[in-house]
Design a protein around this motif. Structure first.
Motif, PDB file in Angstrom:
ATOM      1  N   ASP A  70       0.867  -3.489  -4.520  1.00  0.00           N
ATOM      2  CA  ASP A  70       1.337  -3.896  -3.206  1.00  0.00           C
ATOM      3  C   ASP A  70       0.095  -4.052  -2.333  1.00  0.00           C
ATOM      4  O   ASP A  70      -0.767  -3.174  -2.324  1.00  0.00           O
ATOM      5  CB  ASP A  70       2.280  -2.847  -2.604  1.00  0.00           C
ATOM      6  CG  ASP A  70       2.974  -3.353  -1.341  1.00  0.00           C
ATOM      7  OD1 ASP A  70       2.277  -3.558  -0.329  1.00  0.00           O
ATOM      8  OD2 ASP A  70       4.196  -3.546  -1.372  1.00  0.00           O
ATOM      9  N   PRO A  71      -0.032  -5.163  -1.606  1.00  0.00           N
ATOM     10  CA  PRO A  71      -1.241  -5.376  -0.796  1.00  0.00           C
ATOM     11  C   PRO A  71      -1.455  -4.317   0.272  1.00  0.00           C
ATOM     12  O   PRO A  71      -2.586  -4.114   0.731  1.00  0.00           O
ATOM     13  CB  PRO A  71      -1.027  -6.774  -0.186  1.00  0.00           C
ATOM     14  CG  PRO A  71       0.442  -7.028  -0.292  1.00  0.00           C
ATOM     15  CD  PRO A  71       0.888  -6.317  -1.530  1.00  0.00           C
ATOM     16  N   ARG A  72      -0.387  -3.618   0.667  1.00  0.00           N
ATOM     17  CA  ARG A  72      -0.537  -2.571   1.691  1.00  0.00           C
ATOM     18  C   ARG A  72      -1.266  -1.338   1.168  1.00  0.00           C
ATOM     19  O   ARG A  72      -1.573  -0.422   1.924  1.00  0.00           O
ATOM     20  CB  ARG A  72       0.850  -2.193   2.226  1.00  0.00           C
ATOM     21  CG  ARG A  72       1.472  -3.276   3.101  1.00  0.00           C
ATOM     22  CD  ARG A  72       2.930  -2.963   3.401  1.00  0.00           C
ATOM     23  NE  ARG A  72       3.760  -3.106   2.207  1.00  0.00           N
ATOM     24  CZ  ARG A  72       5.081  -2.883   2.195  1.00  0.00           C
ATOM     25  NH1 ARG A  72       5.690  -2.493   3.309  1.00  0.00           N
ATOM     26  NH2 ARG A  72       5.769  -3.058   1.093  1.00  0.00           N
ATOM     27  N   LEU A  73      -1.536  -1.316  -0.139  1.00  0.00           N
ATOM     28  CA  LEU A  73      -2.321  -0.215  -0.700  1.00  0.00           C
ATOM     29  C   LEU A  73      -3.815  -0.396  -0.482  1.00  0.00           C
ATOM     30  O   LEU A  73      -4.592   0.537  -0.729  1.00  0.00           O
ATOM     31  CB  LEU A  73      -2.039  -0.095  -2.204  1.00  0.00           C
ATOM     32  CG  LEU A  73      -0.638   0.361  -2.597  1.00  0.00           C
ATOM     33  CD1 LEU A  73      -0.448   0.230  -4.102  1.00  0.00           C
ATOM     34  CD2 LEU A  73      -0.396   1.807  -2.157  1.00  0.00           C
ATOM     35  N   ASP A  74      -4.224  -1.563  -0.017  1.00  0.00           N
ATOM     36  CA  ASP A  74      -5.661  -1.812   0.178  1.00  0.00           C
ATOM     37  C   ASP A  74      -6.288  -0.778   1.108  1.00  0.00           C
ATOM     38  O   ASP A  74      -7.344  -0.203   0.797  1.00  0.00           O
ATOM     39  CB  ASP A  74      -5.881  -3.214   0.754  1.00  0.00           C
ATOM     40  CG  ASP A  74      -5.528  -4.321  -0.228  1.00  0.00           C
ATOM     41  OD1 ASP A  74      -5.297  -4.013  -1.417  1.00  0.00           O
ATOM     42  OD2 ASP A  74      -5.474  -5.489   0.205  1.00  0.00           O
ATOM     43  N   ALA A  75      -5.664  -0.552   2.254  1.00  0.00           N
ATOM     44  CA  ALA A  75      -6.247   0.364   3.240  1.00  0.00           C
ATOM     45  C   ALA A  75      -6.286   1.804   2.743  1.00  0.00           C
ATOM     46  O   ALA A  75      -7.333   2.462   2.840  1.00  0.00           O
ATOM     47  CB  ALA A  75      -5.484   0.258   4.564  1.00  0.00           C
ATOM     48  N   PRO A  76      -5.186   2.354   2.193  1.00  0.00           N
ATOM     49  CA  PRO A  76      -5.267   3.719   1.655  1.00  0.00           C
ATOM     50  C   PRO A  76      -6.327   3.866   0.570  1.00  0.00           C
ATOM     51  O   PRO A  76      -7.050   4.874   0.528  1.00  0.00           O
ATOM     52  CB  PRO A  76      -3.862   3.963   1.102  1.00  0.00           C
ATOM     53  CG  PRO A  76      -2.974   3.072   1.891  1.00  0.00           C
ATOM     54  CD  PRO A  76      -3.798   1.846   2.151  1.00  0.00           C
ATOM     55  N   ALA A  77      -6.436   2.867  -0.297  1.00  0.00           N
ATOM     56  CA  ALA A  77      -7.431   2.938  -1.377  1.00  0.00           C
ATOM     57  C   ALA A  77      -8.841   3.002  -0.810  1.00  0.00           C
ATOM     58  O   ALA A  77      -9.677   3.777  -1.291  1.00  0.00           O
ATOM     59  CB  ALA A  77      -7.277   1.742  -2.312  1.00  0.00           C
ATOM     60  N   GLU A  78      -9.113   2.210   0.212  1.00  0.00           N
ATOM     61  CA  GLU A  78     -10.448   2.232   0.811  1.00  0.00           C
ATOM     62  C   GLU A  78     -10.717   3.544   1.541  1.00  0.00           C
ATOM     63  O   GLU A  78     -11.835   4.056   1.518  1.00  0.00           O
ATOM     64  CB  GLU A  78     -10.623   1.043   1.758  1.00  0.00           C
ATOM     65  CG  GLU A  78     -10.899  -0.259   1.033  1.00  0.00           C
ATOM     66  CD  GLU A  78     -12.082  -0.158   0.077  1.00  0.00           C
ATOM     67  OE1 GLU A  78     -13.178   0.260   0.508  1.00  0.00           O
ATOM     68  OE2 GLU A  78     -11.902  -0.465  -1.119  1.00  0.00           O
ATOM     69  N   ARG A  79      -9.682   4.092   2.193  1.00  0.00           N
ATOM     70  CA  ARG A  79      -9.881   5.380   2.877  1.00  0.00           C
ATOM     71  C   ARG A  79     -10.188   6.488   1.879  1.00  0.00           C
ATOM     72  O   ARG A  79     -10.876   7.459   2.203  1.00  0.00           O
ATOM     73  CB  ARG A  79      -8.638   5.728   3.700  1.00  0.00           C
ATOM     74  CG  ARG A  79      -8.585   5.017   5.041  1.00  0.00           C
ATOM     75  CD  ARG A  79      -7.505   5.597   5.940  1.00  0.00           C
ATOM     76  NE  ARG A  79      -6.167   5.195   5.530  1.00  0.00           N
ATOM     77  CZ  ARG A  79      -5.563   4.091   5.952  1.00  0.00           C
ATOM     78  NH1 ARG A  79      -6.181   3.265   6.782  1.00  0.00           N
ATOM     79  NH2 ARG A  79      -4.339   3.797   5.562  1.00  0.00           N
ATOM     80  N   LEU A  80      -9.680   6.363   0.664  1.00  0.00           N
ATOM     81  CA  LEU A  80      -9.894   7.381  -0.354  1.00  0.00           C
ATOM     82  C   LEU A  80     -11.198   7.182  -1.126  1.00  0.00           C
ATOM     83  O   LEU A  80     -11.597   8.054  -1.901  1.00  0.00           O
ATOM     84  CB  LEU A  80      -8.723   7.396  -1.336  1.00  0.00           C
ATOM     85  CG  LEU A  80      -7.437   8.020  -0.793  1.00  0.00           C
ATOM     86  CD1 LEU A  80      -6.239   7.585  -1.622  1.00  0.00           C
ATOM     87  CD2 LEU A  80      -7.547   9.533  -0.764  1.00  0.00           C
ATOM     88  N   ARG A  81     -11.863   6.079  -0.905  1.00  0.00           N
ATOM     89  CA  ARG A  81     -13.088   5.796  -1.656  1.00  0.00           C
ATOM     90  C   ARG A  81     -14.154   6.864  -1.417  1.00  0.00           C
ATOM     91  O   ARG A  81     -14.821   7.324  -2.347  1.00  0.00           O
ATOM     92  CB  ARG A  81     -13.620   4.408  -1.288  1.00  0.00           C
ATOM     93  CG  ARG A  81     -14.888   4.034  -2.049  1.00  0.00           C
ATOM     94  CD  ARG A  81     -15.274   2.590  -1.772  1.00  0.00           C
ATOM     95  NE  ARG A  81     -14.360   1.646  -2.403  1.00  0.00           N
ATOM     96  CZ  ARG A  81     -14.453   1.266  -3.673  1.00  0.00           C
ATOM     97  NH1 ARG A  81     -15.410   1.765  -4.462  1.00  0.00           N
ATOM     98  NH2 ARG A  81     -13.589   0.405  -4.169  1.00  0.00           N
ATOM     99  N   THR A  82     -14.336   7.268  -0.157  1.00  0.00           N
ATOM    100  CA  THR A  82     -15.336   8.290   0.147  1.00  0.00           C
ATOM    101  C   THR A  82     -15.003   9.603  -0.544  1.00  0.00           C
ATOM    102  O   THR A  82     -15.886  10.298  -1.064  1.00  0.00           O
ATOM    103  CB  THR A  82     -15.425   8.509   1.666  1.00  0.00           C
ATOM    104  OG1 THR A  82     -15.784   7.278   2.304  1.00  0.00           O
ATOM    105  CG2 THR A  82     -16.475   9.570   1.989  1.00  0.00           C
TER     106      THR A  82
END
Length: 327
Positions: A70-82
């Motif tokens: 789902d494209p709305r997962l982009d933001a959570p995934a980036e927030r979890l990158r750190t």
């Protein structure tokens, strides 16, 4: 394959692009809404997809996931990158190496998903078999194949609306994205359980109970796309507990089930698919937290987070302090 099969029950799938259904929470009567609110009123950790657990200087990051795209997962995934960049390990239900094992096992042991010594037409009334055959045909499944499938497996396939088929192949859910990040940063991926755990759970169920699963699935075929839309909306609302309990209310709308029967079915499913696995995961999570110098990340279907037998409450019972974080 495993992620797609179990997606519907475990908040694992997204078919947003292809399935434009209605959020069924908006269709609840006042009595149904009151029932839903009462079911989750005292439920521990009923909201939230991301949490931080701390105890004696150790840190565990807990993430409720969806297994497909789902494209709305982009933001959570980036927030979890750190978080992932500094992690000591990533714990998943089905990391890539376990997925490979499952694929091999299905090729070597068809009994994981096929009946042995009997067929569904022999187990079902003729009218029920014809209804099942028609539903399966609408999903592109020929009757000769369906006849040999284990009932639980077939019910999972039929729970996925036809409009979701293209989405099933994308395999770009949050767990997959986190595993890719772990690979980038050299963080080891660890399985929370053996690859065939859920297959063993379902295959241990009596055939009569498995056939009831088919009945419940067929009773909700017309709401397939809306069921998906509701699941996805609840996930991004961070209300996994609400979606799980809503299933009982929606099932009770069918003339095939009383409210009590529907609630009992959901409770039994929760005990087998969620509660017992949650308890089994805790020693794995704690062992990894103790072994690693850096914080660990545990990511799994969001339905495993809430409730008195949810992963969060089990950690709280063990003395961990839980803090909700921005998803």
């Amino acid at each position: 394959m495993h992620r797609s099969i179990l997606a519907f029950l475990l908040l694992g799938s997204a078919a947003h692009a292809q399935c434009q259904g209605e959020d069924l929470r908006l269709t609840l009567t006042a009595a149904e809404r009151a029932d839903l609110d009462a079911r989750i009123a005292d439920m521990p950790y009923a909201q939230g997809n991301r949490w931080r657990a701390e105890k004696d200087g150790e840190v565990i990051h807990l993430v409720g996931t969806m297994h497909l795209s789902d494209p709305r997962l982009d933001a959570p995934a980036e927030r979890l990158r750190t978080v992932m960049q500094g992690a000591g390990a990533l714990l998943l239900e089905m990391p890539a190496q376990e997925q490979t094992k499952l694929t091999a096992a299905l090729g070597q042991d068809p009994a994981l998903i096929l009946l042995d010594g009997t067929t569904l037409p022999e187990l079902m009334d003729e009218d029920d078999w014809q209804s099942l055959s028609a539903a399966a045909k609408a999903h592109g499944l020929p009757a000769v194949m369906v006849a040999r499938m284990r009932p639980w497996y077939l019910s999972m396939l039929l729970a996925l609306p036809a409009c979701a088929k293209a989405q099933m192949t994308q395999q770009d859910g949050l767990d997959v994205r986190l595993e890719a990040q772990a690979g980038e940063y050299g963080v080891p991926s660890v399985a929370l359980e053996p690859f065939d755990t859920t297959f063993a759970i379902f295959n241990a169920e009596p055939l009569d109970d498995q056939l009831e699963m088919i009945g419940m699935t067929l009773a909700q075929q017309e709401d397939g796309a809306s069921g998906f839309a509701t699941t996805i909306a609840a996930y991004f609302d961070e209300t996994a507990a609400e979606m799980w309990q809503l299933s009982a209310i929606l099932a009770a709308r069918s003339p095939l089930y009383t409210a009590q029967q529907a609630s009992k079915a959901i409770e039994q499913t929760s005990a087998a698919l969620l509660d017992q696995r949650n308890h089994d995961w805790i020693p794995v999570i704690l062992a990894e937290a103790e072994k690693r110098a850096a914080p660990i990340v545990a990511a799994f279907g969001a339905a495993h987070l809430p409730g008195k037998n949810g992963v969060l409450q089990l950690l709280a019972d063990d003395g961990w302090t839980l803090t909700r974080e921005a998803f």
